[in-house]
Write a protein that holds these residues in place. Structure first.
Motif, mmCIF file in Angstrom:
data_model
loop_
_atom_site.group_PDB
_atom_site.id
_atom_site.type_symbol
_atom_site.label_atom_id
_atom_site.label_comp_id
_atom_site.label_asym_id
_atom_site.label_seq_id
_atom_site.Cartn_x
_atom_site.Cartn_y
_atom_site.Cartn_z
ATOM 1 N N UNK A 1 34.953 78.567 33.924
ATOM 2 C CA UNK A 1 35.160 79.487 32.809
ATOM 3 C C UNK A 1 34.078 80.549 32.769
ATOM 4 N N UNK A 2 34.430 81.692 32.184
ATOM 5 C CA UNK A 2 33.429 82.737 31.963
ATOM 6 C C UNK A 2 33.429 83.155 30.490
ATOM 7 N N UNK A 3 32.303 82.977 29.844
ATOM 8 C CA UNK A 3 32.148 83.354 28.434
ATOM 9 C C UNK A 3 31.435 84.690 28.336
ATOM 10 N N UNK A 4 31.920 85.555 27.456
ATOM 11 C CA UNK A 4 31.092 86.684 27.064
ATOM 12 C C UNK A 4 30.037 86.151 26.107
ATOM 13 N N UNK A 5 28.908 86.790 26.099
ATOM 14 C CA UNK A 5 27.803 86.370 25.250
ATOM 15 C C UNK A 5 28.241 86.181 23.786
ATOM 16 N N UNK A 6 29.046 87.187 23.291
ATOM 17 C CA UNK A 6 29.446 87.132 21.879
ATOM 18 C C UNK A 6 30.280 85.893 21.563
ATOM 19 N N UNK A 7 31.023 85.381 22.547
ATOM 20 C CA UNK A 7 31.853 84.193 22.308
ATOM 21 C C UNK A 7 30.954 82.972 22.078
ATOM 22 N N UNK A 8 29.924 82.828 22.914
ATOM 23 C CA UNK A 8 29.018 81.681 22.748
ATOM 24 C C UNK A 8 28.183 81.825 21.477
ATOM 25 N N UNK A 9 27.823 83.075 21.153
ATOM 26 C CA UNK A 9 27.023 83.285 19.932
ATOM 27 C C UNK A 9 27.817 82.924 18.679
ATOM 28 N N UNK A 10 29.147 82.979 18.789
ATOM 29 C CA UNK A 10 29.973 82.749 17.600
ATOM 30 C C UNK A 10 30.138 81.267 17.282
ATOM 31 N N UNK A 11 29.744 80.380 18.183
ATOM 32 C CA UNK A 11 29.928 78.950 17.875
ATOM 33 C C UNK A 11 28.589 78.248 17.687
ATOM 34 N N UNK A 12 28.626 77.200 16.878
ATOM 35 C CA UNK A 12 27.415 76.407 16.663
ATOM 36 C C UNK A 12 27.338 75.353 17.760
ATOM 37 N N UNK A 13 26.477 75.602 18.740
ATOM 38 C CA UNK A 13 26.428 74.678 19.873
ATOM 39 C C UNK A 13 25.994 73.277 19.445
ATOM 40 N N UNK A 14 25.190 73.202 18.390
ATOM 41 C CA UNK A 14 24.736 71.885 17.921
ATOM 42 C C UNK A 14 25.880 71.062 17.351
ATOM 43 N N UNK A 15 26.945 71.745 16.922
ATOM 44 C CA UNK A 15 28.059 71.024 16.299
ATOM 45 C C UNK A 15 29.118 70.607 17.320
ATOM 46 N N UNK A 16 28.902 70.942 18.588
ATOM 47 C CA UNK A 16 29.870 70.525 19.617
ATOM 48 C C UNK A 16 29.679 69.030 19.848
ATOM 49 N N UNK A 17 30.752 68.278 19.696
ATOM 50 C CA UNK A 17 30.614 66.828 19.678
ATOM 51 C C UNK A 17 30.946 66.169 20.999
ATOM 52 N N UNK A 18 31.956 66.701 21.693
ATOM 53 C CA UNK A 18 32.494 65.933 22.812
ATOM 54 C C UNK A 18 31.732 66.176 24.100
ATOM 55 N N UNK A 19 31.977 65.316 25.051
ATOM 56 C CA UNK A 19 31.194 65.352 26.269
ATOM 57 C C UNK A 19 32.050 65.300 27.534
ATOM 58 N N UNK A 20 33.187 64.612 27.471
ATOM 59 C CA UNK A 20 34.051 64.491 28.653
ATOM 60 C C UNK A 20 34.943 65.705 28.770
ATOM 61 N N UNK A 21 36.195 65.504 29.176
ATOM 62 C CA UNK A 21 37.102 66.641 29.336
ATOM 63 C C UNK A 21 37.379 67.320 28.011
ATOM 64 N N UNK A 22 37.250 66.560 26.920
ATOM 65 C CA UNK A 22 37.530 67.166 25.620
ATOM 66 C C UNK A 22 36.487 68.218 25.270
ATOM 67 N N UNK A 23 35.339 68.173 25.939
ATOM 68 C CA UNK A 23 34.339 69.220 25.730
ATOM 69 C C UNK A 23 34.954 70.594 26.030
ATOM 70 N N UNK A 24 35.704 70.667 27.105
ATOM 71 C CA UNK A 24 36.319 71.953 27.479
ATOM 72 C C UNK A 24 37.344 72.384 26.434
ATOM 73 N N UNK A 25 38.130 71.426 25.964
ATOM 74 C CA UNK A 25 39.145 71.749 24.957
ATOM 75 C C UNK A 25 38.458 72.227 23.676
ATOM 76 N N UNK A 26 37.437 71.496 23.265
ATOM 77 C CA UNK A 26 36.757 71.798 21.995
ATOM 78 C C UNK A 26 36.154 73.204 22.003
ATOM 79 N N UNK A 27 35.473 73.522 23.085
ATOM 80 C CA UNK A 27 34.811 74.829 23.160
ATOM 81 C C UNK A 27 35.844 75.964 23.105
#
Ligand SMILES: Nc1nc2c(ncn2[C@@H]2O[C@H](COP(=O)(O)OP(=O)(O)OP(=O)(O)O)[C@@H](O)[C@H]2O)c(=O)[nH]1
Ligand SMILES: [Mg+2]
Length: 243
Positions: A160-186
Motif C-alpha cells: 500500500x501507499x499512503x499519502x502523508x495526510x491519510x496517516x495524519x488523519x488517524x490515531x495510530x495509538x488507537x489501531x488495535x489489530x495486528x494480523x490481517x485485520x490490521x490492513x482492513x482496519x487501517x
C-alpha cells in the motif's frame, strides 16, 4: 532525504534484505527504506545496520521483541511522520511484493490519499498459494465488502501507499489489530473519512520457503474486527465525516 519512504518490517529476513535494498536503490525514482526489525534471531537487524551505515537512504528501527506486523508498521508510520515524507509505503520484505511495482503506486498516489495493491481486481494474480488459502483470502475480501460496505477487491493486502495526510488523519495509538485485520482496519479508518482510495493490480508471489503464518487466531481477529469497524462507523456502510 527522498519524498518516498518504503517501510519493510522484518523478522528473520537476512537472505532477502540485502537484495531488497539493492532492488530499491535501482528503481527509476529515488526512495528511502525504513527497516523495522523485531530483534530477529537470525541477525537481520545487524545486517540492516550495516546497510544503513553504507547508504544515507536506508534507516533502521530496532524493536526489542517480536510484536507483530501491525505494531511494527505503526512504529514505522510514527517515524515517517516525524520527518517530511509525502508518500509512505507498506511492503513485505520476502519479495511477495515486487519492488518494481513501486513507481506505479507513486503515480496513482499523485491523485489519491491511499493506493491499495490488489491481487483480485480484473482477475486473480496469486502465485504459489494452495487453493484453500486462496479461497480463504477471497472469501475474507467478500465478507469485508458485505459487512462494511468498503468497495475494495483486496482489503487484506499489505502492499500500500499512503499519502502523508491519510496517516495524519488517524490515531495510530488507537489501531488495535495486528494480523490481517490490521490492513482492513487501517483502510477502513481512512475510507470512512471520505478520503480517496484507489486500487491498482499487483501480482503476489508467496515465498517458496518457510511456513505460512496464517492461524485460526488471525482469522478470528479479522472476523470480529470487521463488526467492530461497522459499529465504529455508526452501522453505516458508506463513508462519513468524523468529528
Ligand atoms: N518487525 C516485524 N516484522 C514481521 C513480523 N512478522 C512478520 N514480519 C515481516 O513482515 C513481512 C511479511 O511477513 P510474512 O512472514 O511473509 O507473513 P505473511 O506474508 O503475512 O504470512 P504468510 O504468507 O502466511 O507466510 C515480512 O517482511 C516479515 O519478515 C513481526 O512480528 N515483526
Ligand atoms: Mg509473506
Amino acid at each position: 532525504m527522498n519524498k518516498t519512504l518504503i517501510i519493510v518490517p522484518t523478522y528473520n529476513e537476512r537472505e532477502n534484505l540485502p537484495t531488497m535494498a539493492q532492488r530499491l536503490s535501482q528503481l527509476p525514482l529515488p526512495v528511502d527504506l525504513l527497516v523495522v526489525d523485531d530483534n530477529s534471531p537470525d541477525g537481520t537487524g545487524q545486517i540492516a545496520d550495516e546497510l544503513a551505515a553504507k547508504s544515507p537512504s536506508i534507516h533502521v528501527l530496532h524493536r526489542v521483541e517480536k510484536n507483530g506486523l501491525g505494531r511494527a508498521y505503526c512504529a514505522g508510520f510514527g517515524w515517517a511522520l516525524e520527518r517530511d515524507y509525502e508518500f509512505i509505503m507498506e511492503m513485505d520484505g520476502d519479495f511477495s511484493h515486487n519492488p518494481d511495482d513501486i513507481p506505479r503506486f507513486i503515480d496513482a498516489a499523485q491523485d489519491a490519499d491511499l493506493v491499495l495493491g490488489s491481487r483480485y481486481c480484473h482477475g486473480i494474480r496469486v502465485i504459489n498459494w494452495p487453493l484453500k488459502r486462496l479461497l480463504l483470502s477471497t472469501s475474507a475480501a467478500r465478507y469485508v465488502r458485505i459487512i462494511t460496505g468498503m468497495p475494495f477487491t483486496d482489503p487484506t493486502g499489505g502492499f500500500k501507499c499512503f499519502r502523508r495526510r491519510a496517516l495524519e488523519s488517524i490515531h495510530l495509538d488507537a489501531v488495535r489489530s495486528n494480523g490481517y485485520s490490521f490492513q482492513i482496519e487501517l483502510t477502513h479508518k481512512i475510507w470512512r473519512k471520505g478520503m480517496k482510495i484507489v486500487e491498482i493490480p499487483i501480482i503476489f508471489t508467496e515465498r517458496f520457503q518457510g511456513h505460512s503464518k496464517m492461524s485460526r487466531r488471525i482469522v478470528w481477529e479479522a472476523l470480529a474486527m470487521v463488526w467492530r469497524l461497522l459499529l465504529q462507523n455508526g452501522l453505516r456502510r458508506s463513508p462519513r465525516k468524523e468529528k
